[in-house]
Design a protein around this motif. Structure first.
Motif: not given
Ligand code: FES
Length: 106
Positions: A47-54, A66-73
């Motif tokens: 899970l992404c540490t930003h908003e827990a996106q898979h 790269e996270c699909p939600l806000h492109q965090g890497r």
């Molecule tokens: S939830 Fe992954 S970058 Fe925002």
């Protein structure tokens, strides 16, 4: 990070992961991602540490997921943030292959 209480958990057979590929693995109510890049295996939190996106829905670019939600890497080798809105690293885990079986140390 492994602790004294960690153990090797069977994930799948090695052929479940192609080169430059990644897969989700759930265990004990947690989600992880295993990666295969340039013949090496890596594992991080799923899970992404930003908003827990898979992250299983993300894109793998070399050693960067790269996270699909806000492109965090994140760099999958270290779990460190590598761009975008993320500021908290992913945990990483050791992976081993025994015979044709893939294990993660949790
Ligand atoms: S939830 Fe992954 S970058 Fe925002």
């Amino acid at each position: 990070m492994a602790t004294q209480d960690s153990e090797w958990i069977f994930v799948d057979t090695v052929d479940a992961l192609d080169e430059e590929d990644f897969m989700r693995f759930d265990h004990g109510g947690e989600t992880y991602i295993l990666y295969k890049v340039k013949g090496e295996m890596f594992a991080t939190d799923g899970l992404c540490t930003h908003e827990a996106q898979h992250l299983e829905d993300g894109v793998l670019i070399g050693h960067i997921i790269e996270c699909p939600l806000h492109q965090g890497r994140f760099d999958i080798r270290s779990g460190k943030c590598a761009g975008g809105p993320v500021c908290e690293h992913l945990n990483t885990y050791r992976v081993k292959i025994e015979g044709d079986k893939l294990f993660i140390e949790l």
